[in-house]
Write a protein that holds these residues in place. Structure first.
Motif, mmCIF file in Angstrom:
data_model
loop_
_atom_site.group_PDB
_atom_site.id
_atom_site.type_symbol
_atom_site.label_atom_id
_atom_site.label_comp_id
_atom_site.label_asym_id
_atom_site.label_seq_id
_atom_site.Cartn_x
_atom_site.Cartn_y
_atom_site.Cartn_z
ATOM 1 N N GLY A 71 0.821 -1.216 0.000
ATOM 2 C CA GLY A 71 0.000 0.000 0.000
ATOM 3 C C GLY A 71 0.847 1.254 0.000
ATOM 4 O O GLY A 71 0.569 2.212 -0.736
ATOM 5 N N ALA A 72 1.898 1.245 0.803
ATOM 6 C CA ALA A 72 2.795 2.405 0.867
ATOM 7 C C ALA A 72 3.554 2.583 -0.449
ATOM 8 O O ALA A 72 3.796 3.716 -0.894
ATOM 9 C CB ALA A 72 3.772 2.242 2.022
ATOM 10 N N ALA A 73 3.925 1.476 -1.081
ATOM 11 C CA ALA A 73 4.625 1.545 -2.366
ATOM 12 C C ALA A 73 3.711 2.124 -3.446
ATOM 13 O O ALA A 73 4.145 2.961 -4.258
ATOM 14 C CB ALA A 73 5.110 0.160 -2.772
ATOM 15 N N ILE A 74 2.443 1.701 -3.450
ATOM 16 C CA ILE A 74 1.479 2.231 -4.414
ATOM 17 C C ILE A 74 1.243 3.719 -4.175
ATOM 18 O O ILE A 74 1.141 4.515 -5.123
ATOM 19 C CB ILE A 74 0.146 1.456 -4.324
ATOM 20 N N THR A 75 1.171 4.120 -2.910
ATOM 21 C CA THR A 75 0.990 5.538 -2.581
ATOM 22 C C THR A 75 2.155 6.363 -3.097
ATOM 23 O O THR A 75 1.972 7.464 -3.641
ATOM 24 C CB THR A 75 0.848 5.718 -1.055
ATOM 25 N N ALA A 76 3.363 5.835 -2.952
ATOM 26 C CA ALA A 76 4.554 6.536 -3.454
ATOM 27 C C ALA A 76 4.512 6.668 -4.967
ATOM 28 O O ALA A 76 4.890 7.701 -5.532
ATOM 29 C CB ALA A 76 5.811 5.788 -3.023
ATOM 30 N N LEU A 77 4.036 5.638 -5.638
ATOM 31 C CA LEU A 77 3.907 5.679 -7.094
ATOM 32 C C LEU A 77 2.877 6.727 -7.511
ATOM 33 O O LEU A 77 3.134 7.548 -8.393
ATOM 34 C CB LEU A 77 3.504 4.300 -7.614
ATOM 35 N N LEU A 78 1.739 6.716 -6.863
ATOM 36 C CA LEU A 78 0.685 7.682 -7.182
ATOM 37 C C LEU A 78 1.137 9.113 -6.897
ATOM 38 O O LEU A 78 0.726 10.058 -7.579
ATOM 39 C CB LEU A 78 -0.580 7.367 -6.386
ATOM 40 N N GLY A 79 2.002 9.266 -5.888
ATOM 41 C CA GLY A 79 2.499 10.588 -5.516
ATOM 42 C C GLY A 79 3.680 11.057 -6.345
ATOM 43 O O GLY A 79 4.190 12.159 -6.122
ATOM 44 N N GLY A 80 4.130 10.245 -7.278
ATOM 45 C CA GLY A 80 5.224 10.648 -8.153
ATOM 46 C C GLY A 80 6.606 10.516 -7.554
ATOM 47 O O GLY A 80 7.581 11.021 -8.114
ATOM 48 N N GLN A 81 6.728 9.814 -6.427
ATOM 49 C CA GLN A 81 8.048 9.623 -5.825
ATOM 50 C C GLN A 81 8.891 8.630 -6.626
ATOM 51 O O GLN A 81 10.117 8.668 -6.589
ATOM 52 C CB GLN A 81 7.898 9.128 -4.390
ATOM 53 N N VAL A 82 8.233 7.719 -7.305
ATOM 54 C CA VAL A 82 8.883 6.747 -8.190
ATOM 55 C C VAL A 82 8.035 6.643 -9.457
ATOM 56 O O VAL A 82 6.873 7.066 -9.479
ATOM 57 C CB VAL A 82 9.003 5.347 -7.533
ATOM 58 N N GLU A 83 8.635 6.077 -10.510
ATOM 59 C CA GLU A 83 7.919 5.961 -11.781
ATOM 60 C C GLU A 83 7.247 4.610 -11.978
ATOM 61 O O GLU A 83 6.363 4.474 -12.833
ATOM 62 C CB GLU A 83 8.874 6.196 -12.952
ATOM 63 N N ILE A 84 7.666 3.631 -11.212
ATOM 64 C CA ILE A 84 7.147 2.284 -11.405
ATOM 65 C C ILE A 84 7.194 1.531 -10.082
ATOM 66 O O ILE A 84 8.029 1.823 -9.222
ATOM 67 C CB ILE A 84 7.949 1.532 -12.493
ATOM 68 N N ALA A 85 6.292 0.607 -9.930
ATOM 69 C CA ALA A 85 6.275 -0.225 -8.726
ATOM 70 C C ALA A 85 6.075 -1.679 -9.110
ATOM 71 O O ALA A 85 5.432 -1.993 -10.119
ATOM 72 C CB ALA A 85 5.156 0.207 -7.777
ATOM 73 N N ALA A 86 6.660 -2.554 -8.327
ATOM 74 C CA ALA A 86 6.375 -3.982 -8.404
ATOM 75 C C ALA A 86 5.431 -4.268 -7.248
ATOM 76 O O ALA A 86 5.715 -3.899 -6.109
ATOM 77 C CB ALA A 86 7.661 -4.795 -8.274
ATOM 78 N N ALA A 87 4.312 -4.902 -7.548
ATOM 79 C CA ALA A 87 3.308 -5.108 -6.507
ATOM 80 C C ALA A 87 2.473 -6.333 -6.828
ATOM 81 O O ALA A 87 2.346 -6.726 -7.992
ATOM 82 C CB ALA A 87 2.396 -3.879 -6.401
ATOM 83 N N THR A 88 1.902 -6.937 -5.791
ATOM 84 C CA THR A 88 0.937 -7.998 -6.056
ATOM 85 C C THR A 88 -0.279 -7.372 -6.730
ATOM 86 O O THR A 88 -0.638 -6.223 -6.446
ATOM 87 C CB THR A 88 0.505 -8.702 -4.762
ATOM 88 N N LEU A 89 -0.894 -8.115 -7.608
ATOM 89 C CA LEU A 89 -2.021 -7.574 -8.364
ATOM 90 C C LEU A 89 -3.132 -7.092 -7.441
ATOM 91 O O LEU A 89 -3.736 -6.043 -7.682
ATOM 92 C CB LEU A 89 -2.553 -8.644 -9.322
ATOM 93 N N SER A 90 -3.398 -7.835 -6.369
ATOM 94 C CA SER A 90 -4.490 -7.450 -5.474
ATOM 95 C C SER A 90 -4.257 -6.079 -4.852
ATOM 96 O O SER A 90 -5.210 -5.333 -4.616
ATOM 97 C CB SER A 90 -4.680 -8.499 -4.375
ATOM 98 N N SER A 91 -2.998 -5.732 -4.574
ATOM 99 C CA SER A 91 -2.708 -4.439 -3.942
ATOM 100 C C SER A 91 -2.843 -3.279 -4.921
ATOM 101 O O SER A 91 -3.007 -2.128 -4.497
ATOM 102 C CB SER A 91 -1.297 -4.453 -3.346
ATOM 103 N N ALA A 92 -2.778 -3.564 -6.221
ATOM 104 C CA ALA A 92 -2.850 -2.507 -7.226
ATOM 105 C C ALA A 92 -4.197 -2.440 -7.930
ATOM 106 O O ALA A 92 -4.497 -1.465 -8.617
ATOM 107 C CB ALA A 92 -1.746 -2.711 -8.264
ATOM 108 N N MET A 93 -5.010 -3.471 -7.759
ATOM 109 C CA MET A 93 -6.209 -3.630 -8.577
ATOM 110 C C MET A 93 -7.192 -2.469 -8.453
ATOM 111 O O MET A 93 -7.745 -2.013 -9.462
ATOM 112 C CB MET A 93 -6.911 -4.939 -8.210
ATOM 113 N N THR A 94 -7.411 -1.964 -7.255
ATOM 114 C CA THR A 94 -8.374 -0.873 -7.065
ATOM 115 C C THR A 94 -7.993 0.340 -7.900
ATOM 116 O O THR A 94 -8.838 0.946 -8.576
ATOM 117 C CB THR A 94 -8.464 -0.480 -5.584
ATOM 118 N N ASN A 95 -6.710 0.684 -7.885
ATOM 119 C CA ASN A 95 -6.257 1.852 -8.648
ATOM 120 C C ASN A 95 -6.175 1.575 -10.145
ATOM 121 O O ASN A 95 -6.295 2.495 -10.954
ATOM 122 C CB ASN A 95 -4.896 2.314 -8.121
ATOM 123 N N ILE A 96 -5.973 0.313 -10.517
ATOM 124 C CA ILE A 96 -6.018 -0.044 -11.938
ATOM 125 C C ILE A 96 -7.440 0.120 -12.456
ATOM 126 O O ILE A 96 -7.677 0.719 -13.516
ATOM 127 C CB ILE A 96 -5.517 -1.490 -12.150
#
Length: 234
Positions: A101-126
């Protein structure tokens, strides 16, 4: 009954990286595996990386190291990223966060350009159109995102899906065979119920039931894969 949830390869990684951990994968009788949750590369919907090959082209340049956010350190997600980077010759820096969740938040906030994540943790935002999955690390397309390419096929080489979360149930070693058979049967019925399947699908998790024999084999395969790649985590 004394029953516990299992998650591969996380429980294998813990023991491999910390031998003093007071349990072994041999301490359990595996009843079944119920679901799989593969690791994906995700970017913001307006990212300059339109495809996974765009990212690989950039990340192959050692002069321009790309930061990749993810759950870690020494997590299943980090192991998947490092295994992929090794096979594809990528110059990436894994940035550990306290949970996907924190990694996805960082991605959404522009702190990084890409994230590796389990699909379930990214699915809502996808599903909300905020993130885009570039590739899935699995041997076959995931039912949640059937149009997202599989890494090994996309890149034309075997990339182990070592980080994919495989979740199931186990009991203490010594479980009587008749009880094992009963529990296996009951959980199979649950996994085939429409309500269960719909709930899992909504979370981006694919239901894939494997009985006791198959679950035991998957544990052994996970141990083999983690032992072969654990040096990447040190």
């Amino acid at each position: 009954y004394n029953i516990g949830a299992t998650s591969l390869p996380s429980m294998v990684i813990i023991k491999a990286m910390r031998p003093e951990t007071p349990f072994s994968v041999d301490d359990f009788k595996y009843i079944c595996n119920i679901q799989i949750d593969p690791v994906v590369w995700v970017v913001k919907s307006d990212s300059r990386f339109k495809t996974a090959k765009d990212f690989v082209e950039q990340a192959s340049n050692p002069q321009k190291v790309v930061n990749v956010a993810g759950d870690g350190p020494q997590s299943n997600v980090q192991l998947q990223q490092l295994a992929a980077a090794k096979e594809l010759g990528l110059a990436t820096n894994f940035v550990s966060f306290n949970g996907s969740g924190a990694a996805i938040t960082a991605l959404l906030g522009g702190q990084v350009e890409i994230a590796a994540a389990t699909l379930s943790s990214a699915m809502t935002n996808i599903e909300a159109g905020k993130l885009k999955a570039l590739v899935v690390f699995n041997d076959e397309p995931t039912s949640a995102l059937p149009d997202v390419p599989v890494a090994s096929k996309l890149f034309g080489k075997k990339i182990p899906s070592v980080g994919m979360a495989v979740r199931g149930l186990a009991a203490p070693k010594g479980l009587p065979n008749d009880v094992l058979a009963k529990l296996e049967s009951v959980f199979k019925q649950i996994s085939e119920s429409k309500a269960f399947i719909d709930e899992a699908k909504g979370m981006g998790i694919e239901v894939k039931f494997t009985g006791a024999a198959g679950a035991e084999a998957l544990v052994k395969e996970s141990v083999k894969e983690v032992e072969a790649l654990k040096g990447l985590l040190k």
